[in-house]
Design a protein around this motif. Structure first.
Motif, PDB file in Angstrom:
ATOM      1  N   SER A  51       5.346  -6.939   0.586  1.00 26.27           N
ATOM      2  CA  SER A  51       5.384  -7.056   2.039  1.00 26.27           C
ATOM      3  C   SER A  51       5.280  -5.654   2.648  1.00 26.27           C
ATOM      4  N   LEU A  80       4.219 -12.259   3.378  1.00 27.48           N
ATOM      5  CA  LEU A  80       5.361 -12.110   2.475  1.00 27.48           C
ATOM      6  C   LEU A  80       6.655 -11.720   3.190  1.00 27.48           C
ATOM      7  N   GLY A 104       8.923  -9.589  -2.379  1.00 25.25           N
ATOM      8  CA  GLY A 104       9.205 -10.027  -1.022  1.00 25.25           C
ATOM      9  C   GLY A 104      10.674 -10.199  -0.741  1.00 25.25           C
TER      10      GLY A 104
END
Length: 155
Positions: A51, A80, A104
């Protein structure tokens, strides 16, 4: 194809959630995970997606560095974040051919793992404590759990 789902390690508190870095505890969690994985041929992603949040990127980069995955690219990937719709990433995974690691957050990872394995995102069938890694194998009917390891299980 194998899929590895990794929740970021412990991070410092802060007002700017996106900028929170790993704490000393978080760095130690990733180091212990790398020590566990090293030499066992358990973790072999061709890419590591993470992410855009700092703690996820640091988790991905530290694990890759500790495992000497120098040819494995780190890819900042949308979809994510903690509250993102898991169906977005699940749809992407349907056409993926290579083994991937996704770094994530919760509740996203629990919902994603649940959707992939059971066909429904809720209620969650998995618990991702910080630093937990779940390995899944693609099978004819979807995905199957290969193994899972959490920080409290590591020395």
């Amino acid at each position: 194809m194998q899929l590895y789902l990794l929740r970021h390690a412990h991070a410092l508190d802060g007002d700017d959630d996106a900028a929170r870095p790993l704490s000393k505890k978080g760095r130690e969690q990733i180091d212990a995970l790398a020590d566990f994985l090293r030499g066992k041929e358990l973790f072999a992603p061709t890419e590591i997606w993470h992410s855009p949040l700092v703690r996820a990127h640091e988790t991905a980069s530290r694990l890759a560095r500790k495992l000497e995955l120098t040819k494995t690219p780190l890819v900042e990937t949308g979809g994510l974040l903690p509250e993102d719709d898991v169906r977005r990433i699940a749809a992407t995974l349907k056409t993926a051919c290579d083994s991937l690691a996704l770094v994530g957050h919760e509740p996203h990872l629990s919902a994603l793992a649940s959707l992939l394995v059971t066909g429904v995102a809720e209620p969650p069938a998995f618990v991702f404590k910080k630093g937990t890694l779940l390995a899944l194998d693609r099978i004819v009917s979807g995905w199957a759990v290969r193994w899972q390891v959490s920080p409290e299980l590591l020395p």
